[in-house]
Design a protein around this motif. Structure first.
Motif, mmCIF file in Angstrom:
data_model
loop_
_atom_site.group_PDB
_atom_site.id
_atom_site.type_symbol
_atom_site.label_atom_id
_atom_site.label_comp_id
_atom_site.label_asym_id
_atom_site.label_seq_id
_atom_site.Cartn_x
_atom_site.Cartn_y
_atom_site.Cartn_z
ATOM 1 N N VAL A 142 0.837 -1.195 0.000
ATOM 2 C CA VAL A 142 0.000 0.000 0.000
ATOM 3 C C VAL A 142 0.873 1.246 0.000
ATOM 4 O O VAL A 142 2.050 1.198 0.366
ATOM 5 C CB VAL A 142 -0.939 0.016 1.220
ATOM 6 C CG1 VAL A 142 -1.949 -1.114 1.150
ATOM 7 C CG2 VAL A 142 -0.149 -0.027 2.520
ATOM 8 N N PRO A 143 0.332 2.398 -0.387
ATOM 9 C CA PRO A 143 1.106 3.646 -0.388
ATOM 10 C C PRO A 143 1.319 4.182 1.023
ATOM 11 O O PRO A 143 0.754 3.682 1.997
ATOM 12 C CB PRO A 143 0.209 4.602 -1.206
ATOM 13 C CG PRO A 143 -0.815 3.749 -1.863
ATOM 14 C CD PRO A 143 -0.986 2.550 -0.983
ATOM 15 N N ASP A 144 2.129 5.233 1.122
ATOM 16 C CA ASP A 144 2.338 5.924 2.394
ATOM 17 C C ASP A 144 1.015 6.439 2.940
ATOM 18 O O ASP A 144 0.151 6.910 2.194
ATOM 19 C CB ASP A 144 3.291 7.116 2.217
ATOM 20 C CG ASP A 144 4.719 6.679 1.970
ATOM 21 O OD1 ASP A 144 5.081 5.546 2.344
ATOM 22 O OD2 ASP A 144 5.479 7.482 1.387
ATOM 23 N N ASN A 145 0.877 6.385 4.263
ATOM 24 C CA ASN A 145 -0.252 7.000 4.959
ATOM 25 C C ASN A 145 -1.599 6.567 4.394
ATOM 26 O O ASN A 145 -2.526 7.377 4.245
ATOM 27 C CB ASN A 145 -0.127 8.528 4.933
ATOM 28 C CG ASN A 145 1.109 9.010 5.667
ATOM 29 O OD1 ASN A 145 1.535 8.395 6.648
ATOM 30 N ND2 ASN A 145 1.690 10.093 5.190
ATOM 31 N N VAL A 146 -1.724 5.282 4.103
ATOM 32 C CA VAL A 146 -2.977 4.761 3.581
ATOM 33 C C VAL A 146 -3.989 4.622 4.720
ATOM 34 O O VAL A 146 -3.612 4.423 5.876
ATOM 35 C CB VAL A 146 -2.754 3.401 2.883
ATOM 36 C CG1 VAL A 146 -2.457 2.310 3.902
ATOM 37 C CG2 VAL A 146 -3.932 3.029 2.004
#
Length: 263
Positions: A142-146
């Motif tokens: 998943v991406p950062d700060n999901v």
């Protein structure tokens, strides 16, 4: 209710008040805390169709060695709707009190004969999520700060909307049902809505959804959030190709400050 929560989750990238702290950001939050209680009633036309209760536990929990708010969302159909489509859904998010990011997300869906129960654990240092009960395809990148669906809504409430321009579109990643969504929302300025308690100043938001067979157009979902420190949804309106739905705040408790209604 599921679509509503997804729509609310897309708003989670709007914060402007955080700084780095180790691998976690730090979000300034004066909008909510332990013990908050919100009750909503859902209307389809003139029919009471469903209700939803949103609770922040009065105590904090430690998850992944981080202090967390535990937030429960329970939704159920009512009356005649319950005879046609019986829904008993629960979502639970453990939200990091400092970063306003999910550490764990629980889903228990009972929709007619459909059943789903799942625990998802977030690892923000590795940018992964893990489906705890599975043996195959159990880890997702998943991406950062999901966010999950609930934590995105609470992150929304930390935003200073005065720094946004009317019409501005914000994008943010959110993870749900094994998928990362590149979600969007458009800020539509401010307004006043009329409720049973009186009039109240609100912030207008439009989730931007892909074209589909249920929703008429881009502005078919309208979310009216209290224009104060709380930033709680007061009303949600959804236009379908067949009929329309409204969700109204029925009762609240434990807010940081009382909602300001006027005649």
């Amino acid at each position: 209710m599921k679509k509503l929560l997804i729509s609310l989750g897309i708003l989670s990238a709007l914060s402007t008040g955080f700084v780095a702290m180790n691998t976690y950001r730090r979000v300034h939050n004066t909008s909510f805390g332990p013990g908050e209680h919100l009750e909503y009633r859902v209307h389809y036309g003139f029919i009471n169709a469903a209700e939803a209760v949103v609770d922040v536990s009065p105590t904090l929990y430690k998850v992944n060695e981080r202090p967390c708010y535990r937030v429960n969302v329970d939704a159920r159909t009512l009356g005649a709707f319950d005879l046609v489509t019986r829904i008993r859904d629960t979502w639970r998010s453990y939200i990091d009190t400092s970063a306003i990011l999910p550490q764990k997300f629980y889903t228990n869906l009972q929709e007619n004969s459909y059943r789903k129960e799942e625990n998802i654990t977030f690892n923000h240092e590795a940018n992964t999520v893990k489906a705890e009960e599975r043996t195959e395809k159990d880890v997702f990148k998943v991406p950062d700060n999901v966010h999950d669906l609930i934590s995105g809504y609470y992150f929304l409430r930390t935003i200073d909307f005065s720094k946004l321009s009317s019409g501005q579109v914000i994008e943010v990643p959110a993870f749900y049902d094994d998928t990362v969504y590149n979600m969007k929302v458009r800020y539509r300025g401010k307004d006043v809505v009329k409720t049973k308690q009186g009039k109240i100043n609100v912030i207008k938001l439009n989730p931007v959804l892909p074209q589909n067979k249920l929703i008429k157009e881009e502005e078919s979902i309208r979310i009216f959030v209290s224009d104060d420190a709380n930033k709680v949804p007061i009303k949600v309106e959804v236009d379908f190709f067949v009929g329309s739905m409204e969700m109204d705040l029925k009762r609240d408790g434990g807010l940081k400050q009382p909602l300001r209604y006027y005649k």
